[in-house]
Design an enzyme around this catalytic site. Structure first.
Site, PDB file in Angstrom:
ATOM      1  CE1 TYR A 170      -3.558  -2.410  -0.368  1.00 37.03           C
ATOM      2  CE2 TYR A 170      -2.999  -2.950   1.846  1.00 37.03           C
ATOM      3  CZ  TYR A 170      -3.797  -3.416   0.747  1.00 37.03           C
ATOM      4  OH  TYR A 170      -4.686  -4.127   0.529  1.00 37.03           O
ATOM      5  NE  ARG A 218      -0.744  -6.521   9.134  1.00 38.26           N
ATOM      6  CZ  ARG A 218      -1.602  -7.675   8.993  1.00 38.26           C
ATOM      7  NH1 ARG A 218      -2.598  -7.334   7.976  1.00 38.26           N
ATOM      8  NH2 ARG A 218      -1.487  -9.159   9.430  1.00 38.26           N
TER       9      ARG A 218
END
Ligand code: ADP
Length: 659
Positions: A170, A218
């Site tokens: 991402y 994360r």
């Protein structure tokens, strides 16, 4: 039995200033339960069941922070003002803490208004249909501010923390990766520069919330060229740790190019992520979370005891059994319904448009189905279940749980049904964990199991049960019809070297020869299983399918590519958009599906063995006979409509729940 051996996983811990009652985490995962960017009752009920089951911490799935990266939850959706605090109240009540993933997809998402995606540079994302635009400084600042606003709101709404999603390729990972960050300003070039975006996001988020609100990230090594290796991410994590910007590090694996590794299926061993996560977690002082197909508190306990991490993700394991923690604490770990790593319900969404679970009929629909909703029977009935596959055993289990008197008759000498055959393929043995659990449960619950008992209509009548449930499964169709060309069935089907996948696994063929063709009309795992089994026996295998891709029906369960990776070793070939025309002694003639009848665009492939995989027919002989005698019976599972295993479980569950 006590739980004294879970000395580490049940020990409370802190992330930042957030106290967590145990070390079991449910990391963020897509459920498709949110609607229009908002929380739904289904989403709350799904997480609430796991909160009641004893989970310490849940991280709610991705929340898009900016309109140019829409997610299932949208941080700027005004509806969350009411719904998010309501969700927090319900999830906090059983004592679970809740963090929220804050997310920007960058080049793998599409902005809501039709404008191009934003990314570090203009390298296209795997799922996007247009190239992104490189973010200007103004766009970077706007995005960072959006993360901060979202975090501030989360704290106001009662959340316990935020996880900046910098894994899985991402936006923050796009800045970190050389393969998509081509910038020559202060956000590109050296790792320090590439980490700048993530660090500025964390600084802004940290500054927008109080110290009682946890902030973490994360990350995931991805193993692709010019991508992120564990040592790169350790360096980034150390930069963040040195600045005191993160209260936790959650280490995952993979990105869109390696999706199969993000949620490893049953072909991956327990702890398959540790090889790349431990080189990060072992060197950090900040609390860390690891995951990797773990299924038991025992495994989690050992990891923490080894000093590998501080908390352990048990995601699929608690989809399969929401009560995993409490059952284990009560000394009944053996009663935990096992995740088999099939990925069909949770990742593939094969059972419903949103999350489901092959082994747990109630997953993702907690207000409709599940063991927690089973009502004690008002009248104890004698229930006869015929067929000891998953549908029959689940029907027997749920009926027995409710207090009915249940007899289960199975023609074979063992329980398991079609799963026993499916489990014979390489890497698929784990499927039997479910049927072995069902077997153990039905014996525990006092079901009278009669093995080697074939039931005909006279036997059923003689039994005189109040309710008859038929779960007699399906039979392969060997008519050679392929859905692409139904008017041209394959000729030569009735030769001894042509078998169904059932026939193959049942050992119908003594000598398989040297080469095989698998003709796959179905497109799910059955064809893959047959092909891989034949490869494991040393044959050259050609996979012929009318489908436009290999095993498309398990693509989103992340099985297809993983299987190809195992099979593409010189003895395996595929012919996509192709059909069988004629089976001869020692060969199969095939043609493209679009070639007209009689066309000479054919290919002859050597085949000592031919396996035909088609959509099975329900085995309704007994049902038809009972109906013709005016008797009543309910049909469940493959005997009703042959399809994915999860449907068999669901129908068996409903039958048992409603007797
Ligand atoms: P499902 O997936 O729907 O549970 P399976 O094919 O796995 O279906 O299991 C069906 C089981 O029913 C098989 O184990 C088969 O041996 C058994 N069976 C089929 N017909 C009869 C019958 N007439 N009497 C007893 N058992 C039967």
């Amino acid at each position: 039995m006590t739980n004294a051996h879970y000395t580490h996983v049940l020990t409370p811990t802190r992330i930042g200033n957030v106290e967590i009652k145990n070390r079991v985490v449910r990391p963020g995962h897509a459920t498709a339960l949110p609607r229009m960017g908002d929380v739904t009752e289904e989403l709350i009920a799904y997480h609430e069941a796991r909160a009641k089951g004893g989970v310490g911490l849940t991280i709610i799935e991705i929340m898009g922070i900016h309109p140019c990266g829409p997610g299932p939850l949208l941080a700027f959706n005004p509806a969350l003002e009411e719904s998010y605090p309501r969700m927090m109240e319900r999830l906090h009540r059983p004592g679970m803490k809740v963090f929220q993933q804050l997310w920007h997809p960058g080049h793998v998402g599409m902005p809501l208004d039709g404008s191009p995606p934003w990314s570090a540079s203009d390298v296209p994302g795997l799922t996007a249909t247009v190239a992104p635009i490189p973010m200007t400084k103004a766009m970077i600042d706007e995005t960072i501010a959006a993360y901060a606003t979202a975090a501030r709101n989360l704290e106001r709404w009662g959340g316990d923390g935020a996880e900046i999603h910098a894994a899985h390729g991402y936006l923050p990972a796009q800045f970190l990766s050389l393969n998509c960050n081509k910038r020559d300003d202060e956000y590109g070039g050296s790792l320090e520069n590439r980490a700048r975006f993530l660090i500025e996001v964390l600084e802004a988020v940290r500054a927008s919330v109080s110290r009682d609100f946890a902030v973490g990230i994360r990350i995931s090594p991805d193993g692709i060229a010019q991508g992120l290796e564990a040592d790169d991410l350790l360096r980034v994590a150390r930069m963040i740790e040195a600045r005191g910007l993160a209260d936790f590090f959650n280490v995952s694996l993979g990105n869109y190019q390696t999706l199969r590794r993000i949620v490893g299926g049953m072909h991956e061993p327990m702890g398959y992520e540790l090889e790349t996560s431990l080189p990060i977690t072992r060197h950090l002082k900040t609390p860390t979370i690891v995951l990797g197909r773990f299924r038991t508190l025992e495994e989690a306990d050992q990891l923490i005891r080894n000093g590998d991490c501080d908390l352990v993700g048990l995601n699929r394991a608690t989809i399969a059994d929401p009560d995993l923690v409490n059952k284990s604490i009560a000394g009944h770990a053996e009663q935990v319904r096992p995740c088999i790593g099939c990925n069909q319900g949770c990742v593939g969404h094969e059972l419903r448009p949103s999350l489901g679970c092959v082994v747990n009929a109630g997953a993702g629909c907690e207000n409709e189905l599940g063991d927690h909703l089973l009502k004690p029977a008002t009248e104890r009935k004698r229930v006869l279940v015929i067929g000891g596959g998953p549908a029959g055993m689940e029907a027997a289990r749920t009926a027995a749980l409710r207090g009915h008197s249940v007899v289960l008759a199975e023609a074979r000498s063992r329980l398991g049904g079609a799963v026993d055959l499916a489990a014979m393929a390489p890497t698929r043995a784990g499927m039997r964990d479910f049927t072995l659990w069902l077997e153990q449960e039905i014996y525990r619950l006092g079901v009278e199991v009669r093995l080697s008992t074939y039931m005909d209509a006279d036997d059923v009548a003689a039994e005189g049960a109040d309710v008859v449930i038929l779960a007699t499964g399906a039979v392969p169709r060997m008519d050679g019809i392929q859905a692409s060309n139904p008017g041209e069935p394959i000729t030569g089907m009735d030769q001894p070297h042509v078998v169904s996948s059932n026939g193959l696994f049942e050992g119908e063929l003594r000598d398989l020869g040297k080469s095989a063709v698998v003709i796959d009309d179905a497109g799910h795992y059955e064809g893959v299983a047959a092909a891989e089994y034949l490869l494991s026996k040393g044959l050259d295998v050609t996979f012929v399918t009318r489908h436009i891709s290999f095993a498309p029906r398990v693509e989103w369960s992340l099985m297809s590519e993983a299987a190809l990776l195992r099979m593409d070793r010189g003895h395996f070939q595929q012919r996509l958009r192709s059909r069988g025309i004629a089976i001869k002694q020692g060969s199969v003639v095939i043609a493209p599906v679009y070639a007209s009848p009689g066309s000479n665009v054919t290919e002859v492939i050597p085949a000592d063995t031919v396996v035909f995989v088609s959509l099975n027919r329900p085995d309704r002989a007994l049902f038809d006979e009972l109906i013709s005698r005016g008797m009543k019976a309910q049909v469940v599972g493959d005997c009703n409509s042959p399809r994915f295993l999860g449907f068999a479980t669901r129908q068996g569950h409903i039958a048992g729940a409603t007797v």
